[in-house]
Design a protein around this motif. Structure first.
Motif, PDB file in Angstrom:
ATOM      1  N   LEU A  20      -6.861  -2.544   3.531  1.00 57.18           N
ATOM      2  CA  LEU A  20      -8.062  -2.807   4.333  1.00 57.18           C
ATOM      3  C   LEU A  20      -7.890  -3.980   5.309  1.00 57.18           C
ATOM      4  O   LEU A  20      -8.274  -3.863   6.482  1.00 57.18           O
ATOM      5  CB  LEU A  20      -9.265  -3.049   3.417  1.00 57.18           C
ATOM      6  CG  LEU A  20     -10.008  -1.789   2.940  1.00 57.18           C
ATOM      7  CD1 LEU A  20     -11.090  -2.164   1.945  1.00 57.18           C
ATOM      8  CD2 LEU A  20     -10.600  -1.042   4.137  1.00 57.18           C
ATOM      9  N   LEU A  30      -5.673   1.215  -1.207  1.00 63.59           N
ATOM     10  CA  LEU A  30      -6.750   1.152  -0.217  1.00 63.59           C
ATOM     11  C   LEU A  30      -7.255  -0.278  -0.051  1.00 63.59           C
ATOM     12  O   LEU A  30      -7.450  -0.761   1.075  1.00 63.59           O
ATOM     13  CB  LEU A  30      -7.882   2.078  -0.641  1.00 63.59           C
ATOM     14  CG  LEU A  30      -9.091   2.166   0.287  1.00 63.59           C
ATOM     15  CD1 LEU A  30      -8.675   2.699   1.654  1.00 63.59           C
ATOM     16  CD2 LEU A  30     -10.166   3.063  -0.323  1.00 63.59           C
ATOM     17  N   LEU A  31      -7.456  -0.968  -1.153  1.00 60.69           N
ATOM     18  CA  LEU A  31      -7.942  -2.350  -1.086  1.00 60.69           C
ATOM     19  C   LEU A  31      -6.929  -3.261  -0.388  1.00 60.69           C
ATOM     20  O   LEU A  31      -7.309  -4.143   0.391  1.00 60.69           O
ATOM     21  CB  LEU A  31      -8.232  -2.862  -2.498  1.00 60.69           C
ATOM     22  CG  LEU A  31      -9.401  -2.194  -3.234  1.00 60.69           C
ATOM     23  CD1 LEU A  31      -9.496  -2.712  -4.667  1.00 60.69           C
ATOM     24  CD2 LEU A  31     -10.709  -2.433  -2.485  1.00 60.69           C
ATOM     25  N   VAL A  32      -5.651  -3.048  -0.667  1.00 57.76           N
ATOM     26  CA  VAL A  32      -4.608  -3.877  -0.063  1.00 57.76           C
ATOM     27  C   VAL A  32      -4.488  -3.613   1.434  1.00 57.76           C
ATOM     28  O   VAL A  32      -4.221  -4.533   2.224  1.00 57.76           O
ATOM     29  CB  VAL A  32      -3.261  -3.616  -0.774  1.00 57.76           C
ATOM     30  CG1 VAL A  32      -2.102  -4.221   0.016  1.00 57.76           C
ATOM     31  CG2 VAL A  32      -3.276  -4.195  -2.182  1.00 57.76           C
ATOM     32  N   SER A  34      -3.989   4.619  -5.855  1.00 54.96           N
ATOM     33  CA  SER A  34      -4.583   4.836  -4.538  1.00 54.96           C
ATOM     34  C   SER A  34      -5.739   3.880  -4.274  1.00 54.96           C
ATOM     35  O   SER A  34      -5.931   3.426  -3.135  1.00 54.96           O
ATOM     36  CB  SER A  34      -5.032   6.296  -4.382  1.00 54.96           C
ATOM     37  OG  SER A  34      -5.845   6.699  -5.457  1.00 54.96           O
ATOM     38  N   MET A  35      -6.498   3.526  -5.300  1.00 53.31           N
ATOM     39  CA  MET A  35      -7.576   2.552  -5.121  1.00 53.31           C
ATOM     40  C   MET A  35      -7.014   1.183  -4.765  1.00 53.31           C
ATOM     41  O   MET A  35      -7.494   0.508  -3.834  1.00 53.31           O
ATOM     42  CB  MET A  35      -8.419   2.457  -6.397  1.00 53.31           C
ATOM     43  CG  MET A  35      -9.547   1.433  -6.322  1.00 53.31           C
ATOM     44  SD  MET A  35     -10.783   1.851  -5.060  1.00 53.31           S
ATOM     45  CE  MET A  35     -11.656   3.184  -5.903  1.00 53.31           C
ATOM     46  N   LEU A  36      -5.980   0.748  -5.482  1.00 55.60           N
ATOM     47  CA  LEU A  36      -5.348  -0.536  -5.162  1.00 55.60           C
ATOM     48  C   LEU A  36      -4.740  -0.513  -3.764  1.00 55.60           C
ATOM     49  O   LEU A  36      -4.852  -1.489  -3.007  1.00 55.60           O
ATOM     50  CB  LEU A  36      -4.265  -0.857  -6.200  1.00 55.60           C
ATOM     51  CG  LEU A  36      -4.739  -1.336  -7.569  1.00 55.60           C
ATOM     52  CD1 LEU A  36      -3.555  -1.457  -8.526  1.00 55.60           C
ATOM     53  CD2 LEU A  36      -5.454  -2.676  -7.445  1.00 55.60           C
ATOM     54  N   SER A  52       0.831  -1.210   0.000  1.00 55.65           N
ATOM     55  CA  SER A  52       0.000   0.000   0.000  1.00 55.65           C
ATOM     56  C   SER A  52       0.863   1.257   0.000  1.00 55.65           C
ATOM     57  O   SER A  52       0.599   2.202  -0.761  1.00 55.65           O
ATOM     58  CB  SER A  52      -0.945  -0.014   1.207  1.00 55.65           C
ATOM     59  OG  SER A  52      -0.222  -0.021   2.417  1.00 55.65           O
TER      60      SER A  52
END
Length: 398
Positions: A390, A386-388, A382-384, A224
């Motif tokens: 979480l 965030l998913l990583v 940034s989306m990836l 991240s």
């Protein structure tokens, strides 16, 4: 006098060293950005072709760390730091003498091999001396201090380019590497004592990296952070084209724009450890990723017709998020691996520069205007991230 691990007070001398080592790569890159038009004219190449000086730097930086980190775990930090800074200074000298693009790229690769050693060992030295919340605080203060060099370096680069020519910028960063080496020898010296070093006979670097890369305690926060840092370097790579070509800013105005972003990093760096102490590292890291995503998405809103204000607002949001997740995510990733701090820091640096190389390469390859390409990269990264992150944010502390 070597510093033992028990000495955990963050002095000004240690902070200067950590900040200087960690900022060396960004300093060497950002200081030449305003001079791209003059460098291209001098060497007879386009600004797009000069992008090779960035991508080659990122690739060499990424892979060089994989060797420097584990070697420092075995032999200590001292000679790796000094050797890396010597290589960095030599690369800067070669860049200053370059008369072709190929020669300049070679100098940049040598610069990167020295700078990557400095960068990976800045995190390893911090882990040698600090742990837990003090480590997060040390990394945050390092980021604050280190932001001054890459933040103000475009302004310095534009002044040097105008007064003395673009070649002098490379000599300045080479001299800074020599200053760091002298400071390390006089004020800090070895931080990884013999009794904490890995045994050379037992070192299996490939399998050690494999175990680390599949350990979610490291991989998730490291990935991240790396995605966000990769987006940051993509901003560096695309900013000259966006601000100077699309928006018509001068080299001095480009440098001034970069300098103002330092205030954002300062604010985030001061907030990160304080917020983490109250709400927890993982929660604040998650908030940082949400800010970074907001910055990437806001870049999309104005991608068709960007203005200086819209670009600055989007980058400010992204930098605020980066300033929160970078020290906290790094501390979370390195915390469980005190005896392998060099190796863990190396893999983290590899991931960061790998993401930077991919982001810069995709930004130049996409059939879009530079501002639209940057919007795609920042939003995607940034989306990836965030998913990583979480699972890390939702995991209960033991």
């Amino acid at each position: 006098m070597p510093l033992e691990g028990a000495e955990r007070r963050l002095t000004g001398g240690i902070l200067f060293l950590l900040a200087g080592l960690s900022a060396l790569g960004a300093l060497a890159t950002n200081i030449i950005l305003p001079a791209f038009p003059r460098i291209g004219a001098s060497l007879g190449v386009s600004s797009r072709e000069l992008g090779l000086t960035l991508s080659s730097f990122f690739v060499a930086f990424a892979f060089g760390q994989l060797l420097a980190g584990p070697l420092s775990d075995v032999f200590g930090r001292k000679w790796l730091v000094l050797g890396g800074l010597a290589v960095f200074a030599a690369g800067g000298l070669l860049c200053a003498l370059a008369d072709t693009l190929s020669f300049l790229v070679l100098g940049r690769v040598i610069q990167a091999l020295g700078a990557c050693t400095a960068s990976v060992l800045s995190r390893a030295i911090a882990r040698d001396l600090f742990d837990g919340e003090p480590l997060a605080r040390a990394l945050a203060l390092t980021m604050i201090a280190g932001a001054a060099a890459p933040g103000f370096s475009p302004l310095l680069g534009s002044a040097l380019d105008g007064l003395l020519g673009w070649r002098f910028s490379f000599l300045v960063v080479a001299a800074f590497g020599i200053v760091l080496a002298l400071h390390y020898l006089v004020r800090v010296d070895e931080t990884h004592p013999t009794n904490r070093r890995a045994a050379p006979a037992a070192l299996d670097v490939a399998s050690a990296y494999g175990r680390l890369a599949t350990d979610p305690r490291f991989l998730l926060p490291a990935a991240s952070v790396s995605l966000i840092i990769g987006g940051l370097y993509t901003v560096f790579a695309t900013a000259p084209a966006i601000l100077m070509i699309e928006l018509g800013l001068t080299a001095f105005q480009l440098g001034s724009s970069f300098a103002t972003t330092v205030l954002v990093v300062f604010a985030a760096g001061f907030l990160a450890p304080r917020l983490a102490q109250r709400f927890g590292q993982r929660t604040v890291g998650l908030i940082g990723l949400l800010f970074a995503l907001a910055g990437g998405l806001s870049m999309f809103v104005f991608a068709a017709r960007p203005t200086f204000m819209s670009f600055t607002a989007a980058v400010t949001l992204y930098l605020l998020g980066m300033g929160l997740i970078n020290p906290l995510g790094t501390a979370i990733a390195l915390h469980p691996f005190g005896r392998q701090a060099g190796l863990a820091s190396a893999l983290l640096g590899f991931l960061q520069m790998g993401c930077a190389a991919l982001g810069a390469s995709f930004a130049s390859a996409l059939p879009l205007e530079p501002s639209a390409s940057l919007a795609v990269i920042l939003s995607g990264h940034s989306m990836l991230a965030l998913l990583v992150f979480l699972p890390v944010a939702l995991r209960r502390s033991k």
